[in-house]
Each structure stands twice: as C-alpha cells, then as structure tokens.
Design an enzyme around this catalytic site. Sequence first.
Site, PDB file in Angstrom:
ATOM      1  N   ASP A  62       8.786   3.894  -1.129  1.00  0.00           N
ATOM      2  CA  ASP A  62       8.002   3.482   0.064  1.00  0.00           C
ATOM      3  C   ASP A  62       6.715   2.819  -0.375  1.00  0.00           C
ATOM      4  O   ASP A  62       5.712   3.486  -0.539  1.00  0.00           O
ATOM      5  CB  ASP A  62       7.742   4.724   0.914  1.00  0.00           C
ATOM      6  CG  ASP A  62       7.043   4.425   2.221  1.00  0.00           C
ATOM      7  OD1 ASP A  62       6.952   3.248   2.589  1.00  0.00           O
ATOM      8  OD2 ASP A  62       6.569   5.377   2.869  1.00  0.00           O
ATOM      9  N   ASP A  65       0.843  -1.205   0.000  1.00  0.00           N
ATOM     10  CA  ASP A  65       0.000   0.000   0.000  1.00  0.00           C
ATOM     11  C   ASP A  65       0.870   1.243   0.000  1.00  0.00           C
ATOM     12  O   ASP A  65       2.050   1.189   0.370  1.00  0.00           O
ATOM     13  CB  ASP A  65      -0.973   0.024   1.198  1.00  0.00           C
ATOM     14  CG  ASP A  65      -0.274   0.146   2.542  1.00  0.00           C
ATOM     15  OD1 ASP A  65       0.793  -0.488   2.730  1.00  0.00           O
ATOM     16  OD2 ASP A  65      -0.773   0.878   3.427  1.00  0.00           O
ATOM     17  N   GLU A  80       0.068  -0.853   5.899  1.00  0.00           N
ATOM     18  CA  GLU A  80       1.132  -0.254   6.712  1.00  0.00           C
ATOM     19  C   GLU A  80       0.907   1.235   6.874  1.00  0.00           C
ATOM     20  O   GLU A  80       1.097   1.786   7.950  1.00  0.00           O
ATOM     21  CB  GLU A  80       2.509  -0.513   6.075  1.00  0.00           C
ATOM     22  CG  GLU A  80       3.683  -0.297   7.027  1.00  0.00           C
ATOM     23  CD  GLU A  80       4.138   1.156   7.141  1.00  0.00           C
ATOM     24  OE1 GLU A  80       4.843   1.479   8.112  1.00  0.00           O
ATOM     25  OE2 GLU A  80       3.801   1.980   6.269  1.00  0.00           O
TER      26      GLU A  80
HETATM   27  N1  BES Z   1       8.676   3.412   5.442  1.00  0.00           N
HETATM   28  C1  BES Z   1       8.030   4.278   6.389  1.00  0.00           C
HETATM   29  C2  BES Z   1       8.772   4.380   7.697  1.00  0.00           C
HETATM   30  C3  BES Z   1      10.070   5.117   7.644  1.00  0.00           C
HETATM   31  C4  BES Z   1      10.135   6.370   7.090  1.00  0.00           C
HETATM   32  C5  BES Z   1      11.189   4.559   8.167  1.00  0.00           C
HETATM   33  C6  BES Z   1      11.322   7.042   7.046  1.00  0.00           C
HETATM   34  C7  BES Z   1      12.374   5.224   8.138  1.00  0.00           C
HETATM   35  C8  BES Z   1      12.452   6.473   7.552  1.00  0.00           C
HETATM   36  C9  BES Z   1       6.618   3.770   6.654  1.00  0.00           C
HETATM   37  O1  BES Z   1       5.964   3.405   5.473  1.00  0.00           O
HETATM   38  C10 BES Z   1       5.817   4.887   7.267  1.00  0.00           C
HETATM   39  O2  BES Z   1       5.538   5.826   6.584  1.00  0.00           O
HETATM   40  N2  BES Z   1       5.450   4.790   8.549  1.00  0.00           N
HETATM   41  C11 BES Z   1       4.616   5.773   9.170  1.00  0.00           C
HETATM   42  C12 BES Z   1       3.931   5.206  10.372  1.00  0.00           C
HETATM   43  C13 BES Z   1       2.691   4.437  10.082  1.00  0.00           C
HETATM   44  C14 BES Z   1       2.082   3.956  11.367  1.00  0.00           C
HETATM   45  C15 BES Z   1       1.685   5.215   9.273  1.00  0.00           C
HETATM   46  C16 BES Z   1       5.426   6.942   9.655  1.00  0.00           C
HETATM   47  O3  BES Z   1       6.602   6.792  10.011  1.00  0.00           O
HETATM   48  O4  BES Z   1       4.862   8.023   9.683  1.00  0.00           O
HETATM   49 MN    MN Z   2       7.130   2.206   4.276  1.00  0.00          MN
HETATM   50 MN    MN Z   3       5.261   5.285   4.486  1.00  0.00          MN
END
Ligand code: BES
Ligand code: MN
Ligand code: MN
Length: 461
Positions: free
Chosen positions: A127, A96, A160
């Site tokens: 991502d 997603d 995710e």
């Molecule tokens: N891939 C990202 C996480 C990430 C971003 C890790 C930058 C390291 C560096 C992941 O898809 C993401 O966006 N996570 C969200 C949290 C989620 C609960 C929506 C985030 O970090 O905001």
């Molecule tokens: Mn991600």
């Molecule tokens: Mn993300």
Amino acid sequence: MEFYNFADHMNRSEYIETHKERFLEELFDLLRMPSISADSKYKEDVRKTAQFVAESLRNAGADNVSLEETKGNPIVYGEKIIDPSKPTVLVYGHYDVQPSVPDELWNTPPFEPTIKDGNIYARGACDDKGQFYMHVKAFEAMMETDTLPCNVKFMIEGEEEVGSTNLGPYVRSNSEKLAADVVLISDTAMIANDIPSIDTGLRGLSYVEVEVTGPKIDLHSGTYGGAVANPINVLCTMIASLHDENRHITIPGFYDDVEIVSAEDRDAMSRTPFNLDEFKAELEVDDVMGEAGYSTIERTGIRPTLDVNGIWGGYIGEGAKTVLPSKAYAKISMRLVPNQKSERITQLFKEHFENIAPASVKVKVTPHHGGEAAVTPTDSKAYKAAAKAMEKTFGKTPVPTRGGGSIPIVALFEEALGLKTVLFGFGLDSDAIHSPNEKYGLFNFYKGIETIPYFYEYFSE
Ligand code: BES
Ligand code: MN
Ligand code: MN
C-alpha cells in the site's frame, strides 16, 4: 538509475524476465524512503520520494514529467501520448505511506525492505508503492519492446493516506490535462494468489473525533468519584449505545440512503469463495461479530459500519493514579456505502452525539476528512479487458468483489472527470497494510508487471 537500451531483440516477457532483479532493487530504493504523509517531520522525505517517482517515470520513457505543486505534497505527473486518436489510460497511485508505529512490533525495520518466504516486508510494500511501481515497470517494458498500444498518463499522489485533500482541486482544475478513457488503480486486494478477483466497489468514509469534558480539571477519584460525571465512563456508555443488540447503528437517519442490494447480487456474493473458519483462524478470533442478517462478506462489502479507531483520556502511565479525569476522547470512523453522503452522515453523527450526551458533560465533535463510496461497472470495455488480462496470466477468470476499504478519489474521478475506474489490485488482505510487518508477495509484484500490459492490449483492441 541507468537506462537500458538493448531490448530490440527481446519480446516483452523476456524483457521483464531479464530485468526483474533490477525492478526489485528499484522498488527497494523506493521502500527505503519514509514518505509518511501524516507526520510533518517527514515532509522532506516525502518530497524526495516524489522526486524519485518522477525520475523513475522519466527513465521508463514518460514525457512531460513534473512535480505538480499543491498546498500539500506534490503530485507526480507523467505521460506518453503515442497517438491522440488512440484511447488513454490514466494510472493513479500514491507514494505516501501510513506511519509505521508501533515500530517495536515489526520483525524487521519498516523502512529496510527485507525478503522472507517470498514476501517483501516494508511499510508501503503493498500500500501502495509495490503496487503502483508495477505500473511504472510494466510501462517501461512496453516502451522498451515497442508494445505500448495506447496513450498513458500517470498521476501518483502523496496525500492519499491523509484524505487526498489537495488532489480534488488539482483534478478539477486540470480536467483537460487529465482527460482519459479510464482510470486504472492498483491499490486493492485479490481473494488469493490462485483466486484472482477485481473489486467493483469501495466504501465511503466519515471520520470524526469526539471530546467529552466533565469537571474543569482532573479530580481526586475518592473525593469526587460517584458524584461527578466521569467523562470516560460517559463516553463508553455513549459509544456503546451507537449499536443496538442486532449491531445496527442507532443514529437516526443513518440508513436512510443506503443502497438496497438486490437478492440476485446478494446471491452472487454468497458464491464468492470465502472460508469463515480460515478467516477466523487467520485473525486468531474464536468468532466473528457484525450486523445481524448479513454474512461476513456482506458486512464488509455492502453494509455501512461504525468503529472506534482510538480512545484515550485520564491516567495511562505506569502504576495506579487515582484520578477522575476532566476529559475523554475518541476517534470514530463510519464506512459508508453507495448513496450515503459522507457530509450528511457526519452531520447526523454530530447531532445525535450531542443529543445523547447527559447534562453532566459537554461534548465536542470535530469532523476529519471523508469520502464517498464508489461502484465500478463490470460490463465496461475496461473491466472486461482487466478480467481478460488476469485470465491470461492467472489462467482463471477473476471474481468480482466488493472492497471494504476506501479510496475517496475514485468517486471524485467520476464526478470531476466523468471517468470510471478499474480497481486492478494485486495485494492480499493478509498483506497487513497499515499494520506492523506489512508485506507484498514477489509473486504479486511480478504477476502485476506481467498482467498490466495485457490490460493495455485488450483495452486498445
Ligand atoms: N489502499 C487503501 C484502500 C483499501 C484498503 C482498499 C483495503 C481496499 C482494501 C488506501 O490506501 C487506504 O488506506 N484508504 C483509507 C482511506 C483514506 C481516506 C485514508 C482507508 O480505507 O482507511
Ligand atoms: Mn492505498
Ligand atoms: Mn492505505
């Protein structure tokens, strides 16, 4: 997708080299699918994307591929068990993507992948479609050249970006099926293409929405202004008070459980390659801002934060409308560090926010999804295998770093499956994930496909 079977005479790097154009075309097909999990309008596209991922795992040689149904979007599972006595790698990723809005800020359409200056521009390029697809292609290359040295299980989810709410129950009730020795995830960034690094931690998250209500309806701002609380003014004052002059967060108890990082670790962090001037230039800011007493790297790596993600209310249409609004809203996120519990932090926020509200308004705090921080070891066999793999293909030992983002499922893998994760990310901070013009380097895509099989090799030694 076709199945190729003329690889007998090729070694793995030749196989990858021979098929690299097709790998990219397949990724483009994947990137054309608008699998936006936040918007129910795309439900069908999300499902089609899951089917595409399942098909690509089957074509690459995985067995028992299935769409695992949940209350939400399906999880794609697939595996190759070559010998139960050999170690098992559990690959996690997400198909997603974030919404593409505001679309007008994209130079090329978000779901029409375009190559420019060696980068693939598309929503999800980095991502996480470009990154998890490296694993599918690395797996194909190992299968086709008979170089898969251990067992592998794939779990690619579709929620995710909206908090993985249905993955937790799935993981808990399928712990035997998912049994493995390590979790391998490519969903983070490196320092630079010539400075490989491996994240050894992620922050947790507490996310709330607040509503401030003043008078029962919008009022004339002349007739009533000055005498009745304006909820937007009040909300701004309340938000401003959440940080003190040192940019510490003022919520009582907020820092109680924060892990104190040793002087030794902070010293190591201070040697992480980082150039503040380049950082500022890249973001076009004249200065940085953050918690007193901590460097920029520490502010995003080992310290908790509070940020307004969106704020609205009142009149925002064209021209001027004189109105004293009835309501004001904000979405607020807190990034958390190890030992802080997202549920407790959410509760502390709620109590504090209700306490500081003047009697002239009512406030409502609604929690959204959250997640716990995670730290991953650097002395494990898996970390060492990942470091050695990068050393092999980049010619440099990767630097251990602390990531500022969140992948809440990493803490859950540890809790529910007893598994540690290796954050084998090949993106860059400048890849603009979640932003307009998200990109992923061709260099990074192919480097990942080349590097991943070495991880399997060293981990199985
Ligand atoms: N891939 C990202 C996480 C990430 C971003 C890790 C930058 C390291 C560096 C992941 O898809 C993401 O966006 N996570 C969200 C949290 C989620 C609960 C929506 C985030 O970090 O905001
Ligand atoms: Mn991600
Ligand atoms: Mn993300």
